[in-house]
Design an enzyme around this catalytic site. Structure first.
Site, PDB file in Angstrom:
ATOM      1  N   LEU B  29       0.829  -1.216   0.000  1.00 20.78           N
ATOM      2  CA  LEU B  29       0.000   0.000   0.000  1.00 20.78           C
ATOM      3  C   LEU B  29       0.858   1.260   0.000  1.00 20.78           C
ATOM      4  O   LEU B  29       0.449   2.306  -0.458  1.00 20.78           O
ATOM      5  CB  LEU B  29      -0.920   0.022   1.218  1.00 20.78           C
ATOM      6  CG  LEU B  29      -2.028  -1.035   1.259  1.00 20.78           C
ATOM      7  CD1 LEU B  29      -2.729  -1.008   2.607  1.00 20.78           C
ATOM      8  CD2 LEU B  29      -3.026  -0.811   0.135  1.00 20.78           C
ATOM      9  N   GLY B  30       2.043   1.137   0.544  1.00 16.60           N
ATOM     10  CA  GLY B  30       2.917   2.304   0.584  1.00 16.60           C
ATOM     11  C   GLY B  30       4.059   2.045   1.531  1.00 16.60           C
ATOM     12  O   GLY B  30       4.064   1.073   2.277  1.00 16.60           O
ATOM     13  N   GLY B  32       7.377   4.217   3.862  1.00 15.02           N
ATOM     14  CA  GLY B  32       7.924   5.495   4.301  1.00 15.02           C
ATOM     15  C   GLY B  32       9.197   5.285   5.072  1.00 15.02           C
ATOM     16  O   GLY B  32       9.852   4.250   4.937  1.00 15.02           O
ATOM     17  N   ALA B  33       9.538   6.282   5.881  1.00 12.14           N
ATOM     18  CA  ALA B  33      10.795   6.255   6.615  1.00 12.14           C
ATOM     19  C   ALA B  33      10.833   5.113   7.623  1.00 12.14           C
ATOM     20  O   ALA B  33      11.887   4.543   7.889  1.00 12.14           O
ATOM     21  CB  ALA B  33      11.012   7.583   7.314  1.00 12.14           C
ATOM     22  N   GLY B  35       8.555   2.197   7.797  1.00 11.44           N
ATOM     23  CA  GLY B  35       8.298   0.833   7.365  1.00 11.44           C
ATOM     24  C   GLY B  35       7.460   0.745   6.115  1.00 11.44           C
ATOM     25  O   GLY B  35       7.266   1.730   5.403  1.00 11.44           O
ATOM     26  N   VAL B  37       3.769  -0.735   4.372  1.00 11.51           N
ATOM     27  CA  VAL B  37       2.408  -1.135   4.705  1.00 11.51           C
ATOM     28  C   VAL B  37       1.844  -2.009   3.592  1.00 11.51           C
ATOM     29  O   VAL B  37       1.947  -1.655   2.410  1.00 11.51           O
ATOM     30  CB  VAL B  37       1.509   0.102   4.930  1.00 11.51           C
ATOM     31  CG1 VAL B  37       0.101  -0.313   5.314  1.00 11.51           C
ATOM     32  CG2 VAL B  37       2.107   1.006   5.995  1.00 11.51           C
ATOM     33  N   LYS B  50       1.525  -3.139   8.846  1.00 12.55           N
ATOM     34  CA  LYS B  50       2.756  -2.354   8.751  1.00 12.55           C
ATOM     35  C   LYS B  50       3.894  -3.146   9.372  1.00 12.55           C
ATOM     36  O   LYS B  50       3.769  -3.657  10.479  1.00 12.55           O
ATOM     37  CB  LYS B  50       2.589  -1.007   9.476  1.00 12.55           C
ATOM     38  CG  LYS B  50       3.834  -0.132   9.389  1.00 12.55           C
ATOM     39  CD  LYS B  50       3.550   1.305   9.754  1.00 12.55           C
ATOM     40  CE  LYS B  50       4.785   2.174   9.636  1.00 12.55           C
ATOM     41  NZ  LYS B  50       4.487   3.590   9.849  1.00 12.55           N
ATOM     42  N   ASP B 142       2.706  14.800  12.859  1.00 12.33           N
ATOM     43  CA  ASP B 142       3.172  14.747  11.469  1.00 12.33           C
ATOM     44  C   ASP B 142       1.998  14.816  10.490  1.00 12.33           C
ATOM     45  O   ASP B 142       1.829  13.942   9.637  1.00 12.33           O
ATOM     46  CB  ASP B 142       3.978  13.469  11.255  1.00 12.33           C
ATOM     47  CG  ASP B 142       4.908  13.552  10.046  1.00 12.33           C
ATOM     48  OD1 ASP B 142       5.019  14.650   9.454  1.00 12.33           O
ATOM     49  OD2 ASP B 142       5.510  12.527   9.697  1.00 12.33           O
TER      50      ASP B 142
END
Ligand SMILES: Nc1ncnc2c1ncn2[C@@H]1O[C@H](COP(=O)(O)OP(=O)(O)OP(=O)(O)O)[C@@H](O)[C@H]1O
Lengths: 244, 304
Positions: B29-30, B32-33, B35, B37, B50, B142
């Protein structure tokens, strides 16, 4: 609860040590006195051959119980506060882990606890890193090659103070530059709670290719025993309003 | 993340070390910094998983999700289903958690498709959630475009990624420079409701300016320029940026007024919620603090 104090040295450099004792050995000495040594190495843009060795940067931080990063100067702001925070958590976690072993028996670390329980422990770690007092001695390489990087260093340090001053615990910062004319390092800024004042410092830059990282680190350790500090004056808002 | 590429990918199944939950990684799904998902299934229902090697950050996120669960009567952030570790065949230890899958599109994609008049409407639902969050003793931290999802039925703006969620009064745990008032020299990094409202206003400015913009030498005039593209929302965003809204509700009320004016100028009455007494966060709470009080004291002693 009596507030505790975390002590750190943050070494910012762009060159290899080439004078005096082995900086890793001095870092180990610092660590033995509960001072963590973090190292940020700034790489030269566009150079494929670096004057900086990853090994040295890593070795100093490892011996000093801290965190190291090799970066280009654009990433400095982000890195300075990340390294500082990460080292705080690491130090506290290390102590908590040792403590856990005592309670739960040998071989028990955070990894041996299920995530729910680990969460409880980390909650404590987080609590301590929010409330602990922090003393950071910033040791900046001010040799000629750093010249065009110092404005970025300044900005990164101001940003660090914004992050750290948002914590509940108190902070103290001091800056040493190295090399000095006669000494391995010279005081650039006295211990202060307001790192923002950094804008007025960084006057003189040394010339020549001497990088006495080891002896400069030794000076840095001494600074911790030399300091004597006033109490924090709180409640002053330093931000002006936006607009109108 | 050296090993994760080889160890983890869509198509594999993983079993938790502690609770033995078995989850298929259906689709990424995506990432980032912290982990990555994945879409997964839990009891036949879609869920998001995640996973990361960063044990400390992951555990802190789980703590937050766990605490938000206890804020009764309102969904604040994705609901947490399971937390566990995974040891890969290569021996690498990962930490993962399974949460509610929030299906939807990115806020900017949605606005592009539907029109900018949807922006204030969507902000309303988010402001309501933010107010609950703040009253529960938390600040999102954030807040940014990447962390906002427009979910359908009903249309609602929701947040994912609680990595920056911080207890009121503490230092913001994680932020992104563009949305951070400290970066713009317009406030501290203390977790306060005004911190989230600043980030929300920057998100709106990002959408209305067609992207992020650099700080420049004079941050305030940069923002002033960006505000000129904000049209009718300008006064509201300006107030949010300068910290004049001390609660999300105050900003919401102004938005409602603005929206009602557009339709029927007479009915500017705003449905205001009676301020609830400040619900204390029943967080990971007293028992934890007590059981680890001993450790904490000892640690403090050792750090001397
Ligand atoms: N519960 C969820 N439901 C649906 N999608 C999700 C969910 N959680 C995360 N995602 C998607 O995965 C992406 C990455 O997740 P997340 O932001 O939590 O990772 P991260 O490593 O913490 O990233 P960041 O660098 O932004 O902190 C998100 O941007 C979002 O698109």
């Amino acid at each position: 609860m009596k507030p505790s104090t975390l002590k750190q040295i943050l070494l910012i450099t762009d060159g290899c040590s080439n004078r005096g004792e082995d900086p890793a050995a001095v870092a180990a000495l610092a660590n033995a006195q509960h001072i963590t040594v973090n190292v940020i190495g700034i790489l030269e843009e566009g150079h494929t051959e670096h004057s900086l060795s990853l090994d040295e940067v890593e070795n100093i931080a490892k011996a000093g119980g801290g965190v190291s990063q090799l970066i280009y100067k654009q990433a400095l702001t982000e890195t300075v506060q990340m390294v500082t925070k990460q080292a705080m958590t690491q130090t506290i976690e290390g102590v908590v882990n040792r403590e856990l072993k005592q309670i739960l028996g040998p071989g028990n670390t955070l990894d041996d606890l299920p995530p729910e329980k680990r969460g409880d422990v980390l909650e404590v770690v987080e609590e301590i890193s929010e409330t602990a007092n922090l003393e950071v001695l910033i040791l900046v390489d001010t040799s000629a090659s750093m010249h065009h990087k110092l404005p970025v260093v300044k900005e990164a340090l101001i940003d660090l103070s914004i992050s750290m001053n948002a914590r509940l615990g108190n902070n103290k910062f001091a800056i040493l530059g190295f090399p000095g004319k006669r000494d391995p390092a010279v005081k650039v800024m006295e211990w202060t709670e307001r790192l923002e004042n950094v804008s007025s410092v960084f006057p003189k830059l040394a010339t020549g290719g001497v990088t006495p990282t080891g002896p400069a680190l030794r000076e840095a350790i001494h600074e911790f025993s030399r300091q004597s500090l006033p109490k924090r004056t709180d409640g002053i808002s330093e931000y002006e309003e936006f607009g109108s | 993340m050296k090993n994760s590429a080889a160890d983890l990918h869509a198509g594999i199944r993983l079993t938790g070390k502690w609770h033995n939950g078995n989850y298929p990684l259906i689709r990424k799904l995506g990432s980032g910094a912290i982990g990555t998902v994945y879409l997964t299934k839990r009891n036949g229902v879609d869920a998001a998983l995640k996973i990361s090697e960063k044990r400390t950050s992951m555990t802190m996120e789980m703590n937050v999700l766990q605490s938000l669960k206890k804020v009764q009567g309102h969904f604040l952030g994705p609901c947490l289903f399971d937390t566990d570790d995974y040891v890969s065949p290569s021996g690498q230890l990962y930490t993962f958690y399974v949460m509610e899958y929030i299906q939807g599109s990115r806020l900017d994609t949605y606005i592009k498709a539907k029109g900018v008049e949807w922006l204030p409407v969507l902000l309303l639902s988010l402001l309501e959630d933010l107010d609950y969050l703040h009253q529960a003793g938390w600040v999102f931290g954030d807040l940014k475009l990447d962390n906002l999802v427009v979910s359908e039925n009903p249309v609602r703006l929701r947040w994912v990624d609680v990595g920056g969620t911080t207890q009121l009064g503490r230092a913001i745990k994680e932020y992104t420079e563009f949305y951070d008032r400290g970066h713009w020299g317009m406030g501290s990094r203390k977790a306060e409701p005004t911190y989230d409202l600043f980030a929300l206003a920057m998100t709106a400015l990002e959408i209305m300016n067609g992207g992020r913009f650099p700080k420049g030498d004079t941050p305030k005039s940069t923002i002033r320029k960006a505000l000129s593209r904000a049209d009718k929302l300008r006064p509201i965003l300006e107030k949010a940026l300068s910290g004049k809204y001390t609660t999300a509700t105050a900003m919401k009320q102004d938005l409602v007024k603005h929206l009602m004016k557009n339709k029927a100028p007479a009915s500017a009455a705003t449905p205001s919620r009676v301020a609830k007494s400040n619900r204390r966060k029943a967080g990971l709470g007293e028992c934890v603090v007590l059981s680890f009080y001993g450790i904490a004291c000892y640690v403090l002693y050792l750090l001397q």
